[in-house]
Design an enzyme around this catalytic site. Structure first.
Site, PDB file in Angstrom:
ATOM      1  N   ASP A 131       0.840  -1.195   0.000  1.00 33.05           N
ATOM      2  CA  ASP A 131       0.000   0.000   0.000  1.00 33.05           C
ATOM      3  C   ASP A 131       0.879   1.250   0.000  1.00 33.05           C
ATOM      4  O   ASP A 131       1.972   1.240  -0.574  1.00 33.05           O
ATOM      5  CB  ASP A 131      -0.932  -0.050   1.230  1.00 33.05           C
ATOM      6  N   HIS A 189      -3.798   6.133   3.553  1.00 35.32           N
ATOM      7  CA  HIS A 189      -4.578   4.982   3.095  1.00 35.32           C
ATOM      8  C   HIS A 189      -4.056   3.679   3.678  1.00 35.32           C
ATOM      9  O   HIS A 189      -4.817   2.850   4.184  1.00 35.32           O
ATOM     10  CB  HIS A 189      -4.558   4.919   1.566  1.00 35.32           C
ATOM     11  N   SER A 202     -11.340  -1.405  -0.647  1.00 31.39           N
ATOM     12  CA  SER A 202     -10.073  -1.445   0.099  1.00 31.39           C
ATOM     13  C   SER A 202     -10.319  -1.887   1.527  1.00 31.39           C
ATOM     14  O   SER A 202      -9.606  -2.743   2.077  1.00 31.39           O
ATOM     15  CB  SER A 202      -9.417  -0.060   0.123  1.00 31.39           C
TER      16      SER A 202
END
Length: 558
Positions: free
Chosen positions: A116, A162, A355
């Protein structure tokens, strides 16, 4: 002989991923061109390197190589916060993971890696539920930067937010005001693999290098689960994509790969790369509609991408909560600064997307492997799918097609306690596939009216064109309900009176997949200096390198 005068276009370089069966010879030939590869991608016998058209042509004359553009990729999630106080921890209750924890299983001994934007060095991630620093296999946990090719065990950070948010859904060891744990597997080991920048974008080369590092270091860290909350456009058959080749390698090496389906909505054939790899666990999303303990209004999230894949495989494999999920994020992260309305108290931010749903499944996979370390990736997939609860109407018909919900909603306790085996990836050999020796096609087909069906099955497993957009249906998975309410209940395995994989046989590819003839208008034959006579879906492999693969597109909260 006079030196040829090349045009400016011929002198310009472009980043390629070049693979060959003879990896050492490839490195030798590239070195002879007086260029240095940016990435050595041994996991797929490839190099990422900047070459001119002249250099590429010279290399192709000397060695049998496969060449693709070094594409970029992006991540998947976004949301608007609606509650302004610190949130209660509800995910474990939604998926029946609370009773697993009550039995003393918190994921200890299993390491989950998140490919990520990186990780923030914060208490909920660096410590387990008892306040001890997390340990990963034979070493301390930490973060690997695939962009700079460096690993560190402390003071790592990320700019985006994120990666931290997604990882915290699976392993956050903090508790809410009622003492409930946020993370599904709060004692699991945690590794960050940074391949995406602050905007959530990455090149294929960095992502593949991150996968290669995970495979190389899996024994050192006891890395058993690899989370991929990102997707990119499908540009070729699944087996031709170099990122997918690396993913298949990771699966064949014993790593459970969990990927998001994408956030492009319920239109058929919207699952992206690497979620289109048939072997891995691809995850769609549902939402509790902001009422976690009122099950009557739960539904499939309308942003969740649907299958089948181009090769006819049913995707996603299952779904998990992905609407307005609370997770950790630094207040200095780019997302936190750009979207302060996501904040719901302290370091907790609310986001939606596949996600987040993917992280839920990765956490459950860690619980399963902690319970039984001998499980293979195929075993984990089999047990997750065979225990998932399909959404059905009160008359027993499917509320959503298998191309939208897969096997159904994940059930942690049943998956952990399951003894099922042999019901995933039947008739397929990932090692042969990754080696380019055999490829496969799935059981899905489409008719002239654009209705998608499963070969040899009744319309219970079909998706019709008037169902392409998910209705705002009410959903429940417990007890008797009114006729207009959907029920999440019996697994598709039981509904089919057989295991899920028997919805269709996965056949070796002969010529075209069952869906290719339907999409003939989107097929283009590209003849370039890179590759010749290549059949490409919708876009060429030799496309503009500025196009990205990323974390899945942001979506409004659901």
């Amino acid at each position: 002989m006079a030196k040829p005068d090349f045009t400016d276009a011929q002198k310009q370089t472009q980043s390629y991923i070049i693979s060959a069966q003879q990896y050492d010879l490839l490195k030798e030939k590239v070195a002879a061109l007086n260029v240095t590869p940016s990435h050595e991608l041994k996991i797929i016998n490839a190099l990422a390197v900047e070459l001119t058209t002249e250099q590429l042509a010279q290399l192709q004359q000397q060695l049998d190589v496969k060449v693709t553009t070094n594409h970029t990729v992006e991540l998947s999630a976004k949301g608007r916060a609606k509650r302004k106080s610190r949130p209660p921890a509800v995910i474990n209750d939604l998926i029946a993971a609370t009773p697993v924890q009550q039995q003393g299983n918190y994921g200890a001994g299993v390491t989950v890696a998140f490919l990520d934007t990186g990780l923030e060095y914060v208490s909920g991630l660096i410590e387990d539920k008892d306040g001890w620093q997390r340990f990963c296999g034979f070493d301390f946990c930490g973060a690997y930067d695939a962009i700079t090719d460096k690993f560190t065990t402390y003071n790592y950070s990320e700019e985006s937010g994120h990666g931290t948010h997604v990882a915290s859904i699976a392993v956050n060891s903090e508790r809410d005001a009622n003492g409930k744990l946020y993370g599904i597997a709060p004692d699991a080991g945690l590794l960050g693999i940074k391949a995406f920048d602050v905007e959530g974008k990455a090149t294929y080369a960095d992502v593949i290098r991150g996968i290669g590092w995970a495979v190389a270091e899996k024994d050192r860290f006891n890395l058993r689960v690899l989370n991929m909350s990102f997707s990119g456009p499908v540009r070729s058959s699944y087996w031709e994509d170099p990122l997918n080749q690396a993913v298949m390698k990771a699966w064949s090496e014993g790593i459970v790969v969990v990927a998001s389906s994408g956030n492009l909505g319920s239109t058929p054939m919207t699952v992206g790369v690497p979620g289109n790899v048939p072997y891995i666990i691809t995850v769609g999303a549902m939402t509790d509609n902001y009422t976690p303990y009122d099950l009557s209004d739960d539904r499939l999230a309308d942003f969740s991408s649907a299958g089948p894949t181009v090769e006819g495989f049913v995707k996603p494999d299952l779904i998990a909560p992905g609407g307005h999920i609370a997770g950790l994020m630094s207040n200095q992260a780019q997302i936190a600064r750009d979207y302060p309305e996501y904040k719901i108290g302290g370091r907790y931010f609310e986001m939606s997307g596949t996600s987040q749903a993917t992280a839920v499944v990765s956490g459950v996979a860690a619980l399963m492997l902690a319970e039984n370390p001998a499980l293979t990736p195929d075993d984990v997939k089999c047990r997750l799918m065979s225990t998932a609860q399909a959404a059905v109407n009160s008359d027993g018909s499917l509320a959503y097609s298998v191309f939208q919900q897969g096997a159904g909603l994940i059930q942690a306790l049943d998956a952990v306690n399951s003894t099922a085996s042999g019901c995933a990836n039947q008739g397929m050999d990932v090692a042969l596939d990754a080696a380019g020796m055999q490829h496969y096609q799935g059981p899905a087909s489409v008719d002239a009216d654009k209705n998608f069906t499963i070969e040899g099955q009744a319309n219970d497993y079909a998706q019709f064109t008037d169902e392409a957009v998910i209705a705002d249906k009410q959903v429940n998975w417990q007890g008797d309900v009114a006729t207009d309410i959907v029920i999440w209940k019996t697994s598709l395995v039981e509904m089919a009176d057989n295991n899920y994989s028997m919805l269709g046989i996965n056949m070796p590819v002969q010529d075209k997949s069952p869906l290719q003839s339907f999409f003939e208008t989107d097929i283009v034959i590209w003849k370039t200096s890179v590759e010749t006579d290549i059949v490409i879906w919708k876009t060429s492999l030799d496309f503009d390198a500025s196009e990205t693969i990323s974390v899945n597109n942001w979506v409004e909260q659901q």
